[in-house]
Design an enzyme around this catalytic site. Sequence first.
Site, PDB file in Angstrom:
ATOM      1  N   ASN A  57      -0.367  -2.234  -0.544  1.00 39.66           N
ATOM      2  CA  ASN A  57       0.861  -2.766  -1.144  1.00 39.66           C
ATOM      3  C   ASN A  57       2.096  -1.900  -0.913  1.00 39.66           C
ATOM      4  O   ASN A  57       3.078  -1.986  -1.633  1.00 39.66           O
ATOM      5  CB  ASN A  57       0.645  -3.095  -2.624  1.00 39.66           C
ATOM      6  CG  ASN A  57       0.348  -1.878  -3.464  1.00 39.66           C
ATOM      7  OD1 ASN A  57       0.287  -0.761  -2.948  1.00 39.66           O
ATOM      8  ND2 ASN A  57       0.182  -2.070  -4.757  1.00 39.66           N
TER       9      ASN A  57
ATOM     10  N   THR B 184       2.227  -5.399  -8.614  1.00 40.24           N
ATOM     11  CA  THR B 184       1.198  -4.633  -7.916  1.00 40.24           C
ATOM     12  C   THR B 184       0.519  -5.474  -6.830  1.00 40.24           C
ATOM     13  O   THR B 184       0.265  -4.979  -5.728  1.00 40.24           O
ATOM     14  CB  THR B 184       0.152  -4.131  -8.943  1.00 40.24           C
ATOM     15  OG1 THR B 184       0.843  -3.412  -9.967  1.00 40.24           O
ATOM     16  CG2 THR B 184      -0.882  -3.238  -8.284  1.00 40.24           C
TER      17      THR B 184
ATOM     18  N   PHE C  33     -11.526   0.542  -8.208  1.00 40.22           N
ATOM     19  CA  PHE C  33     -10.774   0.735  -6.972  1.00 40.22           C
ATOM     20  C   PHE C  33     -10.376   2.196  -6.730  1.00 40.22           C
ATOM     21  O   PHE C  33      -9.727   2.499  -5.729  1.00 40.22           O
ATOM     22  CB  PHE C  33      -9.521  -0.159  -6.958  1.00 40.22           C
ATOM     23  CG  PHE C  33      -8.543   0.109  -8.083  1.00 40.22           C
ATOM     24  CD1 PHE C  33      -7.583   1.111  -7.971  1.00 40.22           C
ATOM     25  CD2 PHE C  33      -8.584  -0.634  -9.258  1.00 40.22           C
ATOM     26  CE1 PHE C  33      -6.680   1.367  -9.000  1.00 40.22           C
ATOM     27  CE2 PHE C  33      -7.673  -0.386 -10.297  1.00 40.22           C
ATOM     28  CZ  PHE C  33      -6.728   0.618 -10.165  1.00 40.22           C
TER      29      PHE C  33
ATOM     30  N   TYR D 247      -3.057  10.134  -9.067  1.00 38.58           N
ATOM     31  CA  TYR D 247      -3.648   8.892  -9.565  1.00 38.58           C
ATOM     32  C   TYR D 247      -4.703   9.135 -10.650  1.00 38.58           C
ATOM     33  O   TYR D 247      -5.574   8.286 -10.861  1.00 38.58           O
ATOM     34  CB  TYR D 247      -4.246   8.101  -8.402  1.00 38.58           C
ATOM     35  CG  TYR D 247      -3.214   7.285  -7.616  1.00 38.58           C
ATOM     36  CD1 TYR D 247      -2.349   6.390  -8.257  1.00 38.58           C
ATOM     37  CD2 TYR D 247      -3.124   7.383  -6.230  1.00 38.58           C
ATOM     38  CE1 TYR D 247      -1.422   5.639  -7.552  1.00 38.58           C
ATOM     39  CE2 TYR D 247      -2.198   6.625  -5.502  1.00 38.58           C
ATOM     40  CZ  TYR D 247      -1.357   5.753  -6.177  1.00 38.58           C
ATOM     41  OH  TYR D 247      -0.438   4.996  -5.479  1.00 38.58           O
TER      42      TYR D 247
ATOM     43  N   HIS E 238       4.684   3.083  -3.696  1.00 41.25           N
ATOM     44  CA  HIS E 238       4.449   3.549  -5.060  1.00 41.25           C
ATOM     45  C   HIS E 238       5.793   3.819  -5.723  1.00 41.25           C
ATOM     46  O   HIS E 238       6.718   4.300  -5.071  1.00 41.25           O
ATOM     47  CB  HIS E 238       3.637   4.850  -5.063  1.00 41.25           C
ATOM     48  CG  HIS E 238       3.626   5.505  -6.412  1.00 41.25           C
ATOM     49  ND1 HIS E 238       2.753   5.116  -7.403  1.00 41.25           N
ATOM     50  CD2 HIS E 238       4.446   6.447  -6.970  1.00 41.25           C
ATOM     51  CE1 HIS E 238       3.019   5.813  -8.511  1.00 41.25           C
ATOM     52  NE2 HIS E 238       4.032   6.629  -8.273  1.00 41.25           N
TER      53      HIS E 238
ATOM     54  N   ARG F  72       7.123  -5.561  -1.933  1.00 40.68           N
ATOM     55  CA  ARG F  72       5.736  -6.050  -1.807  1.00 40.68           C
ATOM     56  C   ARG F  72       5.720  -7.552  -1.544  1.00 40.68           C
ATOM     57  O   ARG F  72       4.858  -8.048  -0.797  1.00 40.68           O
ATOM     58  CB  ARG F  72       4.954  -5.693  -3.075  1.00 40.68           C
ATOM     59  CG  ARG F  72       4.652  -4.191  -3.195  1.00 40.68           C
ATOM     60  CD  ARG F  72       4.208  -3.837  -4.604  1.00 40.68           C
ATOM     61  NE  ARG F  72       3.684  -2.477  -4.719  1.00 40.68           N
ATOM     62  CZ  ARG F  72       3.390  -1.902  -5.877  1.00 40.68           C
ATOM     63  NH1 ARG F  72       3.598  -2.558  -7.021  1.00 40.68           N
ATOM     64  NH2 ARG F  72       2.923  -0.671  -5.910  1.00 40.68           N
TER      65      ARG F  72
ATOM     66  N   GLU G 181       5.161  13.118 -11.701  1.00 37.14           N
ATOM     67  CA  GLU G 181       4.902  12.877 -10.273  1.00 37.14           C
ATOM     68  C   GLU G 181       5.848  13.696  -9.387  1.00 37.14           C
ATOM     69  O   GLU G 181       5.424  14.236  -8.359  1.00 37.14           O
ATOM     70  CB  GLU G 181       5.025  11.377  -9.987  1.00 37.14           C
ATOM     71  CG  GLU G 181       3.918  10.587 -10.687  1.00 37.14           C
ATOM     72  CD  GLU G 181       4.126   9.071 -10.667  1.00 37.14           C
ATOM     73  OE1 GLU G 181       5.156   8.600 -10.135  1.00 37.14           O
ATOM     74  OE2 GLU G 181       3.243   8.362 -11.188  1.00 37.14           O
TER      75      GLU G 181
ATOM     76  N   LYS H  39       3.764   4.191   1.276  1.00 39.35           N
ATOM     77  CA  LYS H  39       2.341   4.495   1.435  1.00 39.35           C
ATOM     78  C   LYS H  39       1.938   4.442   2.925  1.00 39.35           C
ATOM     79  O   LYS H  39       2.717   3.962   3.768  1.00 39.35           O
ATOM     80  CB  LYS H  39       1.531   3.506   0.599  1.00 39.35           C
ATOM     81  CG  LYS H  39       1.744   3.672  -0.920  1.00 39.35           C
ATOM     82  CD  LYS H  39       0.970   2.615  -1.696  1.00 39.35           C
ATOM     83  CE  LYS H  39       1.015   2.847  -3.191  1.00 39.35           C
ATOM     84  NZ  LYS H  39       0.254   1.807  -3.936  1.00 39.35           N
TER      85      LYS H  39
HETATM   86  P1  IDP Z   1       1.369   0.068  -9.412  1.00 39.70           P
HETATM   87  O1  IDP Z   1       1.294   0.765  -8.077  1.00 39.70           O
HETATM   88  O2  IDP Z   1       2.061  -1.261  -9.296  1.00 39.70           O
HETATM   89  O3  IDP Z   1       1.920   0.931 -10.510  1.00 39.70           O
HETATM   90  P2  IDP Z   1      -1.278   0.500 -10.599  1.00 39.70           P
HETATM   91  O4  IDP Z   1      -1.976  -0.460 -11.506  1.00 39.70           O
HETATM   92  O5  IDP Z   1      -0.728   1.761 -11.189  1.00 39.70           O
HETATM   93  O6  IDP Z   1      -0.131  -0.313  -9.825  1.00 39.70           O
HETATM   94  O7  IDP Z   1      -2.299   0.862  -9.445  1.00 39.70           O
HETATM   95  C1  IDP Z   1      -2.033   1.934  -8.543  1.00 39.70           C
HETATM   96  C2  IDP Z   1      -2.384   1.502  -7.152  1.00 39.70           C
HETATM   97  O8  IDP Z   1      -3.804   1.329  -7.066  1.00 39.70           O
HETATM   98  C3  IDP Z   1      -1.816   0.163  -6.699  1.00 39.70           C
HETATM   99  O9  IDP Z   1      -0.461   0.255  -6.250  1.00 39.70           O
HETATM  100  C4  IDP Z   1      -2.761  -0.203  -5.582  1.00 39.70           C
HETATM  101  O10 IDP Z   1      -2.473   0.565  -4.391  1.00 39.70           O
HETATM  102  C5  IDP Z   1      -4.086   0.290  -6.142  1.00 39.70           C
HETATM  103  N1  IDP Z   1      -4.812  -0.778  -6.861  1.00 39.70           N
HETATM  104  C6  IDP Z   1      -4.616  -1.183  -8.131  1.00 39.70           C
HETATM  105  N2  IDP Z   1      -5.452  -2.182  -8.465  1.00 39.70           N
HETATM  106  C7  IDP Z   1      -6.197  -2.414  -7.359  1.00 39.70           C
HETATM  107  C8  IDP Z   1      -7.241  -3.332  -7.055  1.00 39.70           C
HETATM  108  O11 IDP Z   1      -7.662  -4.160  -7.888  1.00 39.70           O
HETATM  109  N3  IDP Z   1      -7.776  -3.273  -5.798  1.00 39.70           N
HETATM  110  C9  IDP Z   1      -7.332  -2.366  -4.852  1.00 39.70           C
HETATM  111  N4  IDP Z   1      -6.355  -1.483  -5.104  1.00 39.70           N
HETATM  112  C10 IDP Z   1      -5.787  -1.498  -6.332  1.00 39.70           C
HETATM  113 MG    MG Z   2       1.119   2.647 -11.402  1.00 38.84          MG
END
Ligand code: IDP
Ligand code: MG
Length: 151
Positions: A114, A93, A59, A51, A117, A104, A128, A11
């Site tokens: 983080n 995450t 978020f 997304y 992806h 991470r 994707e 990212k």
């Molecule tokens: P993942 O990347 O571990 O699969 P997802 O729940 O699919 O996690 O969320 C996608 C992305 O959205 C996360 O990697 C992060 O960049 C962002 N994200 C998810 N939850 C939050 C949050 O509570 N605050 C800010 N960003 C978030």
């Molecule tokens: Mg995800």
Amino acid sequence: MAMERTYLMVKPDGVQRGLCGEILSRFEKKGLKIVAAKFMVIPKAVAESHYGEHKGKKFYDSLISYISSGPVLALVLEGDGAVAVCRGMMGKTNPQESAPGTIRGDYGMVTGMNLIHGSDSPESAAREISIFFKPEELVEYARSSDSWIYE
Ligand code: IDP
Ligand code: MG
């Protein structure tokens, strides 16, 4: 063996912090095979498609601007059980809940930055990969080290 392909992306925070090489190196050393790579700034519309499952969450808007805020390193990696293997190497995450030794867990501090992806299922991976790569950009080749990685 269940050979799979997964979509990974360093990212914008990972790119800005100079961690592309470190992150890709971990996957290479593990034994994953590089099938495709592209360095790009994601257009907003593409970010929204990628997304889409998060549309409506609190978020979502900040996620779309974060992921489009600078270049990313988009990757397709292949290996036995690649989707789950790569998710494990990424960590949870929230980087504060990610185990040390994961990407991470080692490099991140907050969920909104983080670093990486990775597809969460083979079905997500197929979707994707098709968003970011044309079929002809997925490179078919034999890797001589495979006989020392797989029995
Ligand atoms: P993942 O990347 O571990 O699969 P997802 O729940 O699919 O996690 O969320 C996608 C992305 O959205 C996360 O990697 C992060 O960049 C962002 N994200 C998810 N939850 C939050 C949050 O509570 N605050 C800010 N960003 C978030
Ligand atoms: Mg995800």
